[in-house]
Design a protein around this motif. Structure first.
Motif, short mmCIF file in Angstrom:
data_model
loop_
_atom_site.label_atom_id
_atom_site.label_comp_id
_atom_site.label_asym_id
_atom_site.label_seq_id
_atom_site.Cartn_x
_atom_site.Cartn_y
_atom_site.Cartn_z
N THR A 100 21.98 42.52 -31.66
CA THR A 100 21.55 43.66 -32.53
C THR A 100 21.77 43.05 -33.95
O THR A 100 22.82 42.81 -34.29
N TYR A 101 20.76 43.05 -34.71
CA TYR A 101 20.71 42.53 -35.97
C TYR A 101 19.89 43.54 -36.75
O TYR A 101 18.97 44.26 -36.69
N LEU A 102 20.65 43.71 -38.06
CA LEU A 102 20.46 44.54 -39.34
C LEU A 102 19.79 43.79 -40.31
O LEU A 102 20.64 43.16 -40.93
N ILE A 103 18.65 43.96 -40.62
CA ILE A 103 18.09 42.76 -41.48
C ILE A 103 17.41 43.57 -42.82
O ILE A 103 16.45 44.18 -42.73
N ASP A 104 17.96 43.34 -43.89
CA ASP A 104 17.59 43.75 -45.33
C ASP A 104 16.56 42.77 -45.96
O ASP A 104 16.86 41.49 -46.28
N VAL A 105 15.31 43.19 -45.93
CA VAL A 105 14.38 42.22 -46.43
C VAL A 105 14.08 42.30 -47.75
O VAL A 105 12.89 41.89 -48.35
N ARG A 106 15.10 42.95 -48.63
CA ARG A 106 14.64 43.01 -50.17
C ARG A 106 15.16 41.86 -50.69
O ARG A 106 15.55 40.76 -50.10
N THR A 107 15.11 41.66 -51.95
CA THR A 107 15.39 40.44 -52.72
C THR A 107 17.10 40.52 -52.96
O THR A 107 17.68 41.33 -52.65
N PRO A 108 17.64 39.09 -53.24
CA PRO A 108 18.78 38.99 -53.11
C PRO A 108 19.67 39.94 -54.10
O PRO A 108 20.53 40.72 -53.95
N ALA A 109 18.96 40.18 -55.33
CA ALA A 109 19.61 41.16 -56.39
C ALA A 109 19.62 42.56 -55.92
O ALA A 109 20.69 43.14 -56.03
N GLU A 110 18.38 43.04 -55.22
CA GLU A 110 18.54 44.64 -54.59
C GLU A 110 19.75 44.67 -53.66
O GLU A 110 20.40 45.42 -53.47
N TYR A 111 19.68 43.54 -52.80
CA TYR A 111 20.88 43.39 -51.83
C TYR A 111 22.24 43.42 -52.25
O TYR A 111 22.87 44.39 -51.79
N ALA A 112 22.38 42.93 -53.53
CA ALA A 112 23.77 42.85 -54.17
C ALA A 112 24.02 44.05 -54.74
O ALA A 112 25.21 44.39 -54.97
N GLU A 113 22.89 44.92 -55.11
CA GLU A 113 23.08 46.24 -55.83
C GLU A 113 23.61 47.28 -54.67
O GLU A 113 24.62 47.83 -55.06
#
Length: 112
Positions: A22-35
């Motif tokens: 099972t994988y959870l993937i955030d497809v936003r930008t690295p900057a959004e992910y870092a926030e």
């Protein structure tokens, strides 16, 4: 690098690391992910999903959950992944939805 990030993310959240394939993937930008991001999420920007998903899993039957800010990019990622043959791709929509999903999974794992 992505494999190290995946391993770190999975081991950081015991409930998620217990998920089999099972994988959870955030497809936003690295900057959004870092926030902010959901616990255990792997960051693969939507424009990189097709090229980098095989670094995460080649199992076409794996449960893959994608999310972004509004659900639009997650929808694009979902279409991309299903086009590549991944069968169980779910668009969770927003970060808040993904966080609620993770919390629910953790609560279910904690319940005897």
């Amino acid at each position: 690098m992505l494999k190290k990030t995946l391993l770190a993310a999975l081991f950081a959240v015991p409930a998620l690391s217990a998920w089999a394939e099972t994988y959870l993937i955030d497809v936003r930008t690295p900057a959004e992910y870092a926030e902010a991001h959901a616990d255990g999420a792997i960051n693969i920007p939507v424009e990189d999903v097709a090229a980098k998903i095989s670094e995460v899993t080649a199992d076409k039957d794996a449960d893959i959950y994608v999310y972004c800010r509004s659900g639009r990019r997650a929808g694009v990622a979902q279409e991309t992944l299903t086009g590549l043959g991944y069968k169980k791709v779910t668009n969770l929509g927003t970060l808040a939805n993904a966080q609620a999903f993770v919390a629910k999974q953790q609560a279910e794992k904690a319940t005897p």
